[in-house]
Write an enzyme that holds these catalytic residues in place. Structure first.
Site, short mmCIF file in Angstrom:
data_model
loop_
_atom_site.label_atom_id
_atom_site.label_comp_id
_atom_site.label_asym_id
_atom_site.label_seq_id
_atom_site.Cartn_x
_atom_site.Cartn_y
_atom_site.Cartn_z
N SER A 1 0.84 -1.19 0.00
CA SER A 1 0.00 0.00 0.00
C SER A 1 0.88 1.25 0.00
O SER A 1 1.72 1.41 -0.89
CB SER A 1 -0.96 -0.03 1.19
OG SER A 1 -1.93 0.98 1.09
N ASP B 1 -7.54 -5.03 -6.60
CA ASP B 1 -7.24 -3.96 -5.66
C ASP B 1 -8.21 -2.81 -5.92
O ASP B 1 -8.28 -2.30 -7.04
CB ASP B 1 -5.79 -3.49 -5.87
CG ASP B 1 -5.33 -2.47 -4.84
OD1 ASP B 1 -6.18 -1.80 -4.23
OD2 ASP B 1 -4.11 -2.32 -4.67
N HIS C 1 -7.01 -5.30 -1.67
CA HIS C 1 -5.87 -4.45 -1.34
C HIS C 1 -4.91 -5.14 -0.36
O HIS C 1 -5.21 -5.26 0.83
CB HIS C 1 -6.35 -3.13 -0.76
CG HIS C 1 -5.27 -2.12 -0.60
ND1 HIS C 1 -4.43 -1.77 -1.64
CD2 HIS C 1 -4.85 -1.40 0.47
CE1 HIS C 1 -3.57 -0.87 -1.21
NE2 HIS C 1 -3.79 -0.64 0.06
#
Length: 559
Positions: free
Chosen positions: A172, A432, A470
């Site tokens: 991330s 994602d 994610h």
């Protein structure tokens, strides 16, 4: 290195032991060095802020193990950082590793601001550091540069020698940081793992605001609004824009269109999917019972197409159609789900975390006075794609560096990293919901076309993770040895031609996957982009066929 200034204060150096133990039952003893870099700096003071809220420092912790393997492990952060990641235990980014127990000197920092000190409720809470020009630069790159230089010095002084290898891993925002260090600090790291990277994060934030507008429009068209708080009856409720049966119908249709393209119908899409959401429109031939009204079709077309200005110019990237769309890990970012946040109000991460970061950190000048959750939602709903979007690339007054520059990871010049012998592994979930796999793939393709990089696969490889939301979750085999692979590539010259990935033990039942008797996880290979895993074994539901489908040897990376 392009890091500036350094004033170091060590607040503690404590001899400690890891909670976990090695195979022989022994913990790792280590010296935990905690302190600040450039501490006590008074930053920009906005109206309503106190002196304490505008005192900045780069907080760090460097752990020096007694049994050292002559290596360094730097952990990336997450969100907008603001706290020092714990590197004394297990760290999971694709692969669960315990670097300190394994003998790595471990390093982490808070990126130059503290959520407990620099948060201001009158200015988007923990994103308030975006009001300070230097705090912006520290967040973007400078804090990591400064902390790595300090770690080099402490290691040399403590052990009497430099580390042999230095690694960086994150997902991330930590993935963006990993991309950043390979570009800005390529002489400092030997191996880098970047997971679901927030590449060029200000551009990705544009997609968050864009999504909020599209889902908001779909909710408003159906007269579905917040039922509590200041937005009650007027602010569209994003989580109500689609029903769960409609998300399920969309997943089913996507799989029906593309699941078989990789040689096996298994609830996963390995090859890119060309899907037309208008086939789900109410009244369309073959539309499901949980069909989509026109506003919902339009919303999905616009969301998946990515943000554009009035001239039709793409401002970020489009998104892959994939089986993980509508999974829990997808919904909590895009629209929110019941039970996630306060009932009746917008709780999507796009409008909570992203809601503050955009106006305070990713645009210039930062917008002051956003003090409520509803004001952050309204900022996104009223964001103008012609007049406001360019603010990610502008400078203004004391803000002499644009957000796109200090947060950017768009460089395709990795020559310093490559020439040092550095190796980069990037992995990215194709479902994602916050950072598009397609943006990462486009960057990798551009990297491959940069002559200075030579043969890119010799030092950088990208792995698509089908179905993964994610950093984890979704209908995916989301556990794979990315860190082990980069270490073997750096130290043994073993380039990763595939990564063997496994699902969690709960994923098969959650998504209706059938496993062979005795198996608890699904196993699949991940292939280096642009290749994908094509199945060549037996099909069907017999135990023999199921066992073959769970054997990575029956997949080839193609084309």
């Amino acid at each position: 290195m392009s890091a500036t200034g350094r004033k170091v204060s060590i607040t503690s150096a404590t001899l400690s032991k890891t909670t976990a133990t090695d195979a022989n039952g022994n913990p790792q003893t280590y010296c935990a060095v905690v302190g600040t870099i450039n501490g006590g700096r008074t930053g920009f003071k906005a109206a309503g802020q106190t002196d304490a809220q505008t005192t900045y420092a780069i907080g760090f912790q460097i752990n020096l193990p007694s049994t050292w393997n002559s290596r360094l492990f730097f952990s990336g952060g997450g969100g907008t950082d603001g706290s020092i990641p714990n590197t004394t235990g297990v760290i999971t980014n694709g692969e669960a590793v315990n670097p300190l127990l394994s003998g790595y000197a471990t390093v982490s920092d808070d990126s130059g601001h503290s959520d407990s000190v620099n948060s201001d409720p009158n200015n988007a809470g923990s994103s308030a550091f975006g009001l300070d020009p230097q705090a912006r630069l520290d967040f973007g790159y400078n804090a990591i540069g400064q902390t790595k230089q300090l770690a080099n010095q402490l290691i040399t002084r403590y052990y009497g020698k430099k580390q042999d290898y230095a690694y960086f891993m994150g997902c991330s925002e930590g993935g963006r940081e990993a991309m950043m260090v390979s570009q800005r600090f390529g002489d400092e790291f030997d191996g880098v793992v970047a997971g679901d990277p927030g590449s060029d994060l200000p551009k990705a934030w544009l997609a968050e605001a864009w999504d909020t507008q599209q889902f908001g429009a779909a909710a408003a068209a159906q007269q579905l609004f917040e039922s509590a708080g200041p937005g009650a009856g007027t602010t569209p409720l994003l989580s109500a824009a689609f029903t769960m049966p409609q998300w399920k119908a969309m997943q089913t249709a996507i799989l029906a269109k593309c699941d078989a393209d990789d040689g096996l119908v298994d609830g996963m899409i390995n090859k890119s999917c060309n899907f037309d959401v208008s086939t789900l429109a109410c009244g369309a031939t073959g539309a499901p019972a949980d069909c989509l009204v026109p506003a919902q079709v339009t919303a999905m077309q616009k969301v998946m197409g990515g943000p554009k200005n009035s001239a039709g110019t793409a401002l970020y990237a489009d998104w892959p159609w994939d089986a993980g769309i509508g999974a829990t890990g997808w919904l909590i970012w895009k629209v929110g789900i019941p039970g996630f946040g306060a009932p009746g109000v917008n709780g999507a991460i796009n409008v909570t975390l992203g809601g503050g970061a955009g106006p305070l950190v990713f645009t210039t000048p930062p917008t002051q006075g956003l003090s409520t959750a509803n004001s952050l939602v309204q900022y996104q709903l009223n964001f103008d794609w012609d007049n406001d979007a360019p603010k990610i690339t502008t400078t203004s007054g004391i803000y002499g560096t644009s957000a796109y520059d200090f947060m950017g990871t768009h460089s395709t010049d990795l020559s310093t990293f490559k020439n040092k012998g550095g190796k980069l592994i990037v992995y990215h979930g194709t479902s994602d919901p916050v950072f598009s796999f397609n943006y990462t793939a486009n960057w990798y393709s551009a990297l491959s076309q940069t002559a200075a990089n030579g043969t890119v696969k010799d030092f950088a490889r990208l792995f698509a993770v089908p179905g993964m939301n994610h950093c984890s979750g979704g209908p995916a085999t989301d556990s794979f040895p990315a860190f082990t692979a980069v270490v073997n590539w750096v130290e043994k010259g073993q380039a990763p031609d595939r990564l063997i990935a496994r699902s969690s033990t709960t994923t098969p039942a959650q998504f209706g996957w059938t496993l062979p008797t005795g198996a608890t996880t699904r196993v699949r290979p991940l292939c280096p982009y642009p290749q994908y895993a094509k199945y060549t074994g037996a099909t069907g539901t017999s135990q023999t066929a199921l066992a073959a489908q769970n054997d990575p040897a029956n997949y080839v990376c193609t084309p």
